[in-house]
Design a protein around this motif. Structure first.
Motif, PDB file in Angstrom:
ATOM      1  N   HIS A   1       0.835  -1.205   0.000  1.00 29.30           N
ATOM      2  CA  HIS A   1       0.000   0.000   0.000  1.00 29.30           C
ATOM      3  C   HIS A   1       0.868   1.253   0.000  1.00 29.30           C
ATOM      4  CE1 HIS A   1      -3.974   1.863   1.680  1.00 29.30           C
ATOM      5  NE2 HIS A   1      -3.665   2.306   0.490  1.00 29.30           N
TER       6      HIS A   1
ATOM      7  N   GLU B   1      -7.345   5.682  -2.061  1.00 30.67           N
ATOM      8  CA  GLU B   1      -7.851   7.038  -1.855  1.00 30.67           C
ATOM      9  C   GLU B   1      -7.022   8.003  -2.692  1.00 30.67           C
ATOM     10  OE1 GLU B   1      -9.642  10.146  -1.202  1.00 30.67           O
ATOM     11  OE2 GLU B   1     -10.384   8.525   0.083  1.00 30.67           O
TER      12      GLU B   1
ATOM     13  N   GLN C   1      -2.056   9.103   4.719  1.00 27.69           N
ATOM     14  CA  GLN C   1      -1.963   7.640   4.709  1.00 27.69           C
ATOM     15  C   GLN C   1      -0.505   7.187   4.716  1.00 27.69           C
ATOM     16  OE1 GLN C   1      -4.707   5.209   2.188  1.00 27.69           O
ATOM     17  NE2 GLN C   1      -5.416   7.194   1.465  1.00 27.69           N
TER      18      GLN C   1
ATOM     19  N   ASP D   1       0.867   7.567   8.156  1.00 27.50           N
ATOM     20  CA  ASP D   1       0.288   6.568   9.057  1.00 27.50           C
ATOM     21  C   ASP D   1       0.867   5.180   8.799  1.00 27.50           C
ATOM     22  OD1 ASP D   1      -1.731   5.728  11.065  1.00 27.50           O
ATOM     23  OD2 ASP D   1      -2.593   4.645   9.363  1.00 27.50           O
TER      24      ASP D   1
END
Length: 202
Positions: free
Chosen positions: A126, A162, A171, A174
């Motif tokens: 990701h 997103e 993101q 995080d």
């Protein structure tokens, strides 16, 4: 109860062979395999020999017009490019062709996203996807190819990526924080295949 299968994306593969390109045909054959692994129905392969890539649209204007006709005639959903596109080339191709365009790197990351199983592996994939997509967002952060979903936009666990610039940066921060926590509890002698592979790709 009747089960319906998800419609395969109809794809055309696109490659440019430069004078110093080695094993071009083999690379295109490999792209066919990668596209099928990602779930695409490969309708055709389209290539052009050039001295250099077109900085605006990757291929020449004449070939681009031919490709557009093929896309419309064969009801193509996605064009998969065998080379790594610049954000400008990606955006211009999508604007001209009117369909989703992804490059080889995005395709490979998409396959990684499909196959990631561990929590750490999913985080790493990701993170790699987000870092690759961030400079490719245009305007307020909405890119045509991502609106369409499907191949090239899948995140680990089949979630959609997103596409807001601020959201992506949040993101990334995080995920990097989560990975630091995971790395602290991981055994020092365990080599993570995802990390090594993705670092080579991105």
């Amino acid at each position: 109860m009747i089960e319906t299968q998800e419609k395969q994306e109809r794809a055309i593969l696109l490659g440019v062979e430069l004078q110093d390109t080695e094993n071009f045909n083999m690379s295109m054959e490999e792209l066919v395999s990668l596209a099928k692994t990602a779930g695409a129905e490969v309708v055709a392969s389209y290539s052009q020999k050039r001295d250099k890539y077109d900085s605006k649209s990757f291929i020449g204007s004449g070939k681009l017009a031919e490709l557009k006709d093929l896309v419309e005639a064969d009801e193509i959903d996605t064009v998969i490019v065998n080379n790594r596109l610049t954000p400008r080339q990606n955006s211009n191709l999508e604007a001209e062709l009117g369909v989703k365009v992804i490059d080889r790197m995005q395709l490979i990351l998409d396959i990684f996203a499909m196959r990631a199983r561990s929590h750490e592996g999913k985080l790493q994939v990701h993170l790699a996807q987000l870092k690759y997509l961030l400079p490719r967002l245009v305007g307020q952060g909405i890119m045509l190819s991502r609106q369409a979903g499907g191949i090239g936009s899948r995140g680990p666990g089949e979630s959609q990526l997103e596409l807001n610039r601020r959201a992506i940066r949040n993101q990334i921060t995080d995920i990097e924080r989560q990975l630091k926590v995971v790395e602290k509890i991981a055994k020092p002698f365990v080599k993570n295949v995802w990390t090594q592979t993705l670092l080579r790709l991105v």
